[in-house]
Write a protein that holds these residues in place. Structure first.
Motif, PDB file in Angstrom:
ATOM      1  N   ILE A  74      -7.810  63.458 -18.527  1.00  0.00           N
ATOM      2  CA  ILE A  74      -8.851  62.435 -18.614  1.00  0.00           C
ATOM      3  C   ILE A  74      -8.188  61.062 -18.662  1.00  0.00           C
ATOM      4  CG2 ILE A  74     -10.789  61.523 -19.933  1.00  0.00           C
ATOM      5  CD1 ILE A  74     -11.388  64.184 -18.676  1.00  0.00           C
ATOM      6  N   LEU A  75      -8.626  60.169 -17.780  1.00  0.00           N
ATOM      7  CA  LEU A  75      -8.107  58.807 -17.724  1.00  0.00           C
ATOM      8  C   LEU A  75      -9.205  57.849 -18.144  1.00  0.00           C
ATOM      9  CD1 LEU A  75      -5.798  56.861 -16.900  1.00  0.00           C
ATOM     10  CD2 LEU A  75      -6.820  56.783 -14.620  1.00  0.00           C
ATOM     11  N   PHE A  76      -8.879  56.915 -19.061  1.00  0.00           N
ATOM     12  CA  PHE A  76      -9.835  55.928 -19.559  1.00  0.00           C
ATOM     13  C   PHE A  76      -9.505  54.565 -18.952  1.00  0.00           C
ATOM     14  CE2 PHE A  76     -11.746  58.446 -22.974  1.00  0.00           C
ATOM     15  CZ  PHE A  76     -10.809  59.447 -23.113  1.00  0.00           C
ATOM     16  N   ARG A  77     -10.534  53.875 -18.452  1.00  0.00           N
ATOM     17  CA  ARG A  77     -10.361  52.521 -17.943  1.00  0.00           C
ATOM     18  C   ARG A  77     -11.552  51.671 -18.375  1.00  0.00           C
ATOM     19  NH1 ARG A  77      -8.036  52.865 -11.703  1.00  0.00           N
ATOM     20  NH2 ARG A  77      -6.073  53.894 -12.203  1.00  0.00           N
ATOM     21  N   SER A  78     -11.270  50.394 -18.666  1.00  0.00           N
ATOM     22  CA  SER A  78     -12.328  49.481 -19.122  1.00  0.00           C
ATOM     23  C   SER A  78     -12.358  48.231 -18.265  1.00  0.00           C
ATOM     24  CB  SER A  78     -12.114  49.093 -20.590  1.00  0.00           C
ATOM     25  OG  SER A  78     -12.186  50.223 -21.426  1.00  0.00           O
ATOM     26  N   ASP A  79     -13.538  47.636 -18.145  1.00  0.00           N
ATOM     27  CA  ASP A  79     -13.711  46.383 -17.410  1.00  0.00           C
ATOM     28  C   ASP A  79     -15.033  45.773 -17.849  1.00  0.00           C
ATOM     29  OD1 ASP A  79     -13.567  44.305 -15.464  1.00  0.00           O
ATOM     30  OD2 ASP A  79     -12.441  45.624 -14.128  1.00  0.00           O
ATOM     31  N   VAL A  80     -15.398  44.627 -17.270  1.00  0.00           N
ATOM     32  CA  VAL A  80     -16.691  44.005 -17.538  1.00  0.00           C
ATOM     33  C   VAL A  80     -17.413  43.795 -16.221  1.00  0.00           C
ATOM     34  CG1 VAL A  80     -15.967  42.868 -19.663  1.00  0.00           C
ATOM     35  CG2 VAL A  80     -15.672  41.687 -17.487  1.00  0.00           C
ATOM     36  N   THR A  81     -18.734  43.831 -16.261  1.00  0.00           N
ATOM     37  CA  THR A  81     -19.508  43.617 -15.046  1.00  0.00           C
ATOM     38  C   THR A  81     -19.458  42.150 -14.638  1.00  0.00           C
ATOM     39  OG1 THR A  81     -21.541  43.270 -16.331  1.00  0.00           O
ATOM     40  CG2 THR A  81     -21.061  45.517 -15.594  1.00  0.00           C
ATOM     41  N   ARG A  82     -19.547  41.911 -13.329  1.00  0.00           N
ATOM     42  CA  ARG A  82     -19.503  40.563 -12.785  1.00  0.00           C
ATOM     43  C   ARG A  82     -20.818  40.245 -12.084  1.00  0.00           C
ATOM     44  NH1 ARG A  82     -13.555  41.308  -9.868  1.00  0.00           N
ATOM     45  NH2 ARG A  82     -12.391  41.808 -11.782  1.00  0.00           N
ATOM     46  N   ARG A  83     -21.054  38.961 -11.872  1.00  0.00           N
ATOM     47  CA  ARG A  83     -22.337  38.540 -11.287  1.00  0.00           C
ATOM     48  C   ARG A  83     -22.565  39.132  -9.905  1.00  0.00           C
ATOM     49  NH1 ARG A  83     -23.191  32.325 -11.232  1.00  0.00           N
ATOM     50  NH2 ARG A  83     -21.005  32.364 -10.620  1.00  0.00           N
ATOM     51  N   ASP A  84     -21.492  39.278  -9.112  1.00  0.00           N
ATOM     52  CA  ASP A  84     -21.632  39.756  -7.738  1.00  0.00           C
ATOM     53  C   ASP A  84     -21.310  41.241  -7.609  1.00  0.00           C
ATOM     54  OD1 ASP A  84     -18.992  39.480  -8.351  1.00  0.00           O
ATOM     55  OD2 ASP A  84     -18.396  38.570  -6.448  1.00  0.00           O
ATOM     56  N   ASP A  85     -21.323  41.974  -8.707  1.00  0.00           N
ATOM     57  CA  ASP A  85     -20.956  43.390  -8.666  1.00  0.00           C
ATOM     58  C   ASP A  85     -21.996  44.236  -7.952  1.00  0.00           C
ATOM     59  OD1 ASP A  85     -18.476  44.222  -9.568  1.00  0.00           O
ATOM     60  OD2 ASP A  85     -19.016  44.066 -11.682  1.00  0.00           O
ATOM     61  N   THR A  86     -21.505  45.270  -7.267  1.00  0.00           N
ATOM     62  CA  THR A  86     -22.320  46.376  -6.781  1.00  0.00           C
ATOM     63  C   THR A  86     -21.827  47.630  -7.484  1.00  0.00           C
ATOM     64  OG1 THR A  86     -20.800  46.884  -4.961  1.00  0.00           O
ATOM     65  CG2 THR A  86     -22.557  45.268  -4.526  1.00  0.00           C
ATOM     66  N   VAL A  87     -22.570  48.717  -7.336  1.00  0.00           N
ATOM     67  CA  VAL A  87     -22.122  49.975  -7.934  1.00  0.00           C
ATOM     68  C   VAL A  87     -20.748  50.348  -7.404  1.00  0.00           C
ATOM     69  CG1 VAL A  87     -22.556  52.457  -8.010  1.00  0.00           C
ATOM     70  CG2 VAL A  87     -24.437  50.858  -8.386  1.00  0.00           C
ATOM     71  N   GLN A  88     -20.561  50.177  -6.105  1.00  0.00           N
ATOM     72  CA  GLN A  88     -19.289  50.551  -5.489  1.00  0.00           C
ATOM     73  C   GLN A  88     -18.132  49.694  -6.000  1.00  0.00           C
ATOM     74  OE1 GLN A  88     -19.321  50.420  -1.221  1.00  0.00           O
ATOM     75  NE2 GLN A  88     -17.227  51.144  -1.002  1.00  0.00           N
ATOM     76  N   SER A  89     -18.326  48.370  -6.092  1.00  0.00           N
ATOM     77  CA  SER A  89     -17.233  47.487  -6.514  1.00  0.00           C
ATOM     78  C   SER A  89     -16.850  47.739  -7.967  1.00  0.00           C
ATOM     79  CB  SER A  89     -17.628  46.022  -6.313  1.00  0.00           C
ATOM     80  OG  SER A  89     -18.699  45.651  -7.170  1.00  0.00           O
ATOM     81  N   LEU A  90     -17.847  47.996  -8.831  1.00  0.00           N
ATOM     82  CA  LEU A  90     -17.549  48.252 -10.237  1.00  0.00           C
ATOM     83  C   LEU A  90     -16.789  49.565 -10.409  1.00  0.00           C
ATOM     84  CD1 LEU A  90     -17.772  47.589 -13.229  1.00  0.00           C
ATOM     85  CD2 LEU A  90     -20.037  48.667 -13.229  1.00  0.00           C
ATOM     86  N   GLN A  92     -15.013  51.085  -8.258  1.00  0.00           N
ATOM     87  CA  GLN A  92     -13.680  50.977  -7.673  1.00  0.00           C
ATOM     88  C   GLN A  92     -12.695  50.349  -8.663  1.00  0.00           C
ATOM     89  OE1 GLN A  92     -13.597  48.726  -4.017  1.00  0.00           O
ATOM     90  NE2 GLN A  92     -11.542  49.398  -3.480  1.00  0.00           N
ATOM     91  N   ARG A  93     -13.126  49.292  -9.391  1.00  0.00           N
ATOM     92  CA  ARG A  93     -12.257  48.674 -10.380  1.00  0.00           C
ATOM     93  C   ARG A  93     -11.961  49.629 -11.536  1.00  0.00           C
ATOM     94  NH1 ARG A  93     -15.784  44.453 -10.154  1.00  0.00           N
ATOM     95  NH2 ARG A  93     -16.263  44.548 -12.396  1.00  0.00           N
TER      96      ARG A  93
END
Length: 444
Positions: A74-90, A92-93
């Motif tokens: 199991i790999l854990f990754r964190s980020d924050v949503t951005r104004r121009d985000d799509t489901v795919q772009s989020l 992917q990050r």
């Protein structure tokens, strides 16, 4: 065995000293300090050879059979949503490569909360070694005054996914910081690693006593005590400035937050006097003045012309707040101002907010000090995104930078609440004393 014995005997006969030295070194290395070497028996090759065979218990190996199945990765990754985000772009990050998960996030109404509303939601994804989504958790605050946060949980269940929306309670912790002025207030708060929202509150609290453009001196200091609000052990946002001390020109200014039973919380001096003012110092929480009040060279029309307000340079979309309580007098488009909001305050005072990218209030609406009324933009006549801010008294323009010094007079702490206030003030004095001992990097 016979051949090995002959080799040992031959080596010993040819190089007896080397063999003895080598054996001595080996034995000394193992902690032996005295030893002897018996002569090799000439008939060593004639000695009987005995073979030992013992059964091996295989029970220990049977216990290892469970290792034949691979341990889940199991790999854990964190980020924050951005104004121009799509489901795919989020995704992917977050390192998610899962077509089924993408489809679910696009179609499920509960999962759609992930990208709905304001950006900046804290997201954590758990994936397996095939980059398939196992679990996704998002946390955010519905509004700035909320006493709880929203938690969106998306989990793989069998052949599909399930999504649920939950309400969580903040965990609040207290943080301390301090700094020394070298060039400017915001350079010093950056050097002290003070969050922007806390630095803005610090400037607002002392703006009536200190002109941060003209009164600051190198060597002035500040100490602060503030809240950090956590969700499930992760920092979600910074909260309120609980107490602060600012030493300017050798004079100490101190404030603390206190909630008197039955009343709204407010800031007071350590003597119990209210610090509330009729107006905030700035319509932007964190800003830089790009053009002041008075005569200037007009960037569009050219020539020297009076500038009847103050310009604050800021990126498009930066929130704009009203500096005081009032009623929206006008909200719409107006010639060179572009999108503009006029707010009528008491005593024939009006504030103007121009070149807005977006307007979030309507004519006739009552607004409170600090309420968001729009976003910075570049509408009307302008050369780049900024807020043009004006202050008028009975129709005459005044320098907006003096607005924080005009008006005030909040009620002091009542006699009934005084014992509780004095105890809170004493506790904050101790915290501020501790904060002042924290050594931070200095700003050049």
């Amino acid at each position: 065995m016979n051949e090995l014995a002959r080799q040992i005997r031959s080596t010993l006969n040819k190089h007896p000293k080397r063999v003895m030295a080598g054996l001595g070194a080996v034995l000394l290395g193992t902690g032996v300090t005295a030893f002897g070497i018996a002569p090799l028996d000439a008939d060593i090759d004639q000695m009987p050879v005995r073979q030992l065979i013992e059964p091996v218990q295989l029970t220990a190996w049977s216990a290892q059979s469970s290792l034949e199945a691979p341990v889940p990765f199991i790999l854990f990754r964190s980020d924050v949503t951005r104004r121009d985000d799509t489901v795919q772009s989020l995704l992917q990050r977050l390192g998610v490569n899962d077509a089924q998960a993408q489809q679910f996030l696009r179609r499920d109404t509960t999962a759609a909360e992930l990208l709905r509303g304001r950006a900046g939601k804290l997201v954590r994804a758990e994936t397996n070694d095939d980059q398939q989504l196992v679990r996704l958790t998002a946390r955010w605050i519905a509004n700035d005054n909320a006493d709880h946060y929203q938690r969106l949980v998306i989990e793989r269940q069998g052949e599909g996914f399930e999504a649920r929306l939950e309400k969580g309670e903040f965990t609040s912790s207290v943080r301390l910081s301090s700094g020394t002025i070298r060039t400017s207030l915001f350079a010093a708060t950056d050097a002290a690693r003070l969050p922007d929202s806390i630095a803005s509150q610090l400037a607002d609290l002392f703006s009536a006593e200190i002109d941060f453009r003209r009164d600051l001196r190198a060597g002035d200091t500040f100490s602060v005590v503030y809240e950090a609000l956590e969700a499930d052990g992760e920092l979600l946002r910074y909260g309120r400035l609980l107490s602060a001390e600012f030493v300017n020109k050798g004079k100490a200014h101190q404030v603390l937050w206190f909630e008197e039973p039955g009343k709204k919380g407010a800031y007071y001096t350590f003597e119990g006097e209210s610090t509330r003012r009729a107006f905030l110092a700035s319509p932007l929480a964190f800003s830089r003045i790009s053009s002041g009040y008075g005569m200037r060279f007009h960037p569009v029309h050219g020539g020297q012309r009076p500038h009847l307000g103050v310009d604050y340079a800021a990126p498009t979309g930066t929130p704009v707040r009203t500096v005081g309580d009032g009623v929206v007098q006008f909200a719409g488009w107006q010639r060179g101002y572009g999108n503009v909001v006029y707010i009528q305050h008491r005593q024939d005072k009006v504030t103007v907010y121009a070149h807005l990218h977006r307007i979030d209030v309507r004519k006739g609406q009552r607004v409170e000090q600090g309420q968001l009324i729009g976003q910075v933009g570049c509408t009307g006549v302008c050369t780049g995104p900024h807020l043009h801010f004006e202050y008028r008294v009975r129709g005459e323009h005044r320098d907006p930078l003096i607005i924080a010094r005009e008006g005030g007079g909040g009620e002091p702490v009542s006699a009934k609440a005084r014992p509780a206030f004095d105890a809170a003030a004493q506790a904050m004095r101790l915290k501020l004393a501790s904060a002042s001992t924290i050594v931070q990097a200095s700003a050049d």
